[in-house]
Design a protein around this motif. Structure first.
Motif, short mmCIF file in Angstrom:
data_model
loop_
_atom_site.label_atom_id
_atom_site.label_comp_id
_atom_site.label_asym_id
_atom_site.label_seq_id
_atom_site.Cartn_x
_atom_site.Cartn_y
_atom_site.Cartn_z
N ARG A 135 38.41 49.94 34.16
CA ARG A 135 38.31 51.40 34.07
C ARG A 135 36.84 51.80 34.07
O ARG A 135 35.99 51.05 33.57
N VAL B 10 35.77 45.90 32.49
CA VAL B 10 36.97 45.32 31.89
C VAL B 10 36.57 44.26 30.89
O VAL B 10 35.59 43.53 31.10
N VAL C 134 46.23 39.55 34.72
CA VAL C 134 45.96 40.76 35.51
C VAL C 134 45.02 41.69 34.74
O VAL C 134 45.32 42.09 33.61
N HIS D 170 32.94 50.46 36.84
CA HIS D 170 34.22 49.85 36.51
C HIS D 170 33.98 48.66 35.59
O HIS D 170 33.20 47.76 35.92
N ASP E 20 42.67 45.28 34.31
CA ASP E 20 42.82 46.72 34.59
C ASP E 20 41.48 47.41 34.34
O ASP E 20 41.29 48.10 33.34
N PHE F 168 43.84 41.93 39.72
CA PHE F 168 43.56 43.33 39.46
C PHE F 168 44.83 44.16 39.57
O PHE F 168 45.53 44.11 40.59
N LYS F 169 45.11 44.90 38.51
CA LYS F 169 46.31 45.71 38.44
C LYS F 169 46.41 46.66 39.63
O LYS F 169 45.44 47.32 40.00
N GLY F 170 47.59 46.70 40.23
CA GLY F 170 47.82 47.57 41.37
C GLY F 170 47.29 47.04 42.67
O GLY F 170 47.42 47.70 43.72
#
Length: 284
Positions: free
Chosen positions: A265, A274, A261, A272, A263, A242-244
């Motif tokens: 949204r 993806v 990875v 959430h 992300d 997961f990004k970040g």
């Protein structure tokens, strides 16, 4: 931290991982038939150890500490953990070097075959009020030419919001956050789950003692595990991150690849979501 977390010891997890490996994997009872290959690999590994001893002038005290530690790894049942964390990523790198489709990465010690079969649109089995941010994970499975792979199988498993895996930690229902999703006629799938948490590999056993002695950390970033397969195509084993997320840059298992990875949204419903597509190579 929950009571369940506190009871998930290295010894218990290690013993479970070892038992699963010996039960579920096809393991040769001998070194194999190609003695020249065994000779080459074993001799070079032993020579590399000799070189380290000479280069760093290893003392008998250090040698005996290593000998004691190696024995304790076996007694703790932590060989699957040690090998999967510090060795497997290089084996996977070599094995997947020619792959044209989706990148793979390590399997890790917590895979269990036979998870409940689920349709293409499904929710992973989970406890009532399962902790964690809801996640919609969707996509399509195709071949390298872009043709959908109807009925592709996606075996999914993951840690919960405490970083614990069903069947390897106490107090969790057997198939929690584990499922075998069958894609539809267009190779599409949509799975509702929860976003997993980063977690420490067990540190109260031999691997933990190595980490402490070397001044390393024991953390893995949050990830989804998947095995994706279809007839006449190479099965893919991978993890999606997961990004970040914490420890994306310094995963203790060195298994993160940029292509893996996610992300997520918020979608129109505020969940959430993806989309991640899988591309499988043909069997050669």
């Amino acid at each position: 931290m929950s009571e369940t977390t506190l009871k998930a010891t290295a010894a218990a997890s290690g013993a479970s991982a070892t038992e699963r490996f010996l039960t579920d994997k096809t393991v040769s009872s001998g070194p194999g038939t190609d003695t020249s290959r065994v000779n080459t690999l074993a001799a070079e590994v032993i020579t590399a150890v000799h070189d380290v001893i000479r280069q760093h002038q290893v003392t008998y005290e250090e040698y005996n500490a290593l000998k004691s530690w190696l024995i304790s790894v076996g007694q703790d049942g932590e060989w699957p953990l040690f090998l999967d964390v510090w060795v497997e990523h290089v084996v996977e790198e070599v094995a997947g070097a020619a792959r044209k489709g989706t990148k793979g990465t390590i399997e890790g010690p917590y895979y269990v075959p036979g998870a409940p079969a689920l349709p293409s649109v499904a929710t992973l089995p989970m406890r009532e009020n399962e902790a964690g941010t809801p996640l919609l994970f969707q996509g399509q499975v195709t071949d390298v030419s872009g043709q959908p792979l109807a009925g592709a199988l996606l075996e999914m498993w993951q840690a919960d919001d405490d970083g614990l895996y069903a069947q390897f930690a106490p107090g969790i229902t057997e198939w929690n956050l584990r499922g075998s999703v069958v894609a539809d006629a267009e190779g599409r799938f949509a799975v509702t789950t929860v976003q997993p948490a980063p977690y420490q590999i067990p540190t109260d056993g031999s691997c933990g003692r190595l980490i402490a002695a070397a001044g390393w950390h024991a953390w893995r970033p949050a990830h989804l595990h998947l095995k994706v397969s279809a007839p006449d195509h190479e099965a893919l084993t991978t993890q999606l991150y997961f990004k970040g997320g914490e420890h994306i840059e310094d995963d203790v298992a060195s298994a993160v690849k940029p292509e893996l990875v996610l992300d997520p949204r918020p979608n129109v419903e505020g969940v959430h979501a993806v989309t991640y597509d899988f591309v499988l190579d043909p069997v050669v």
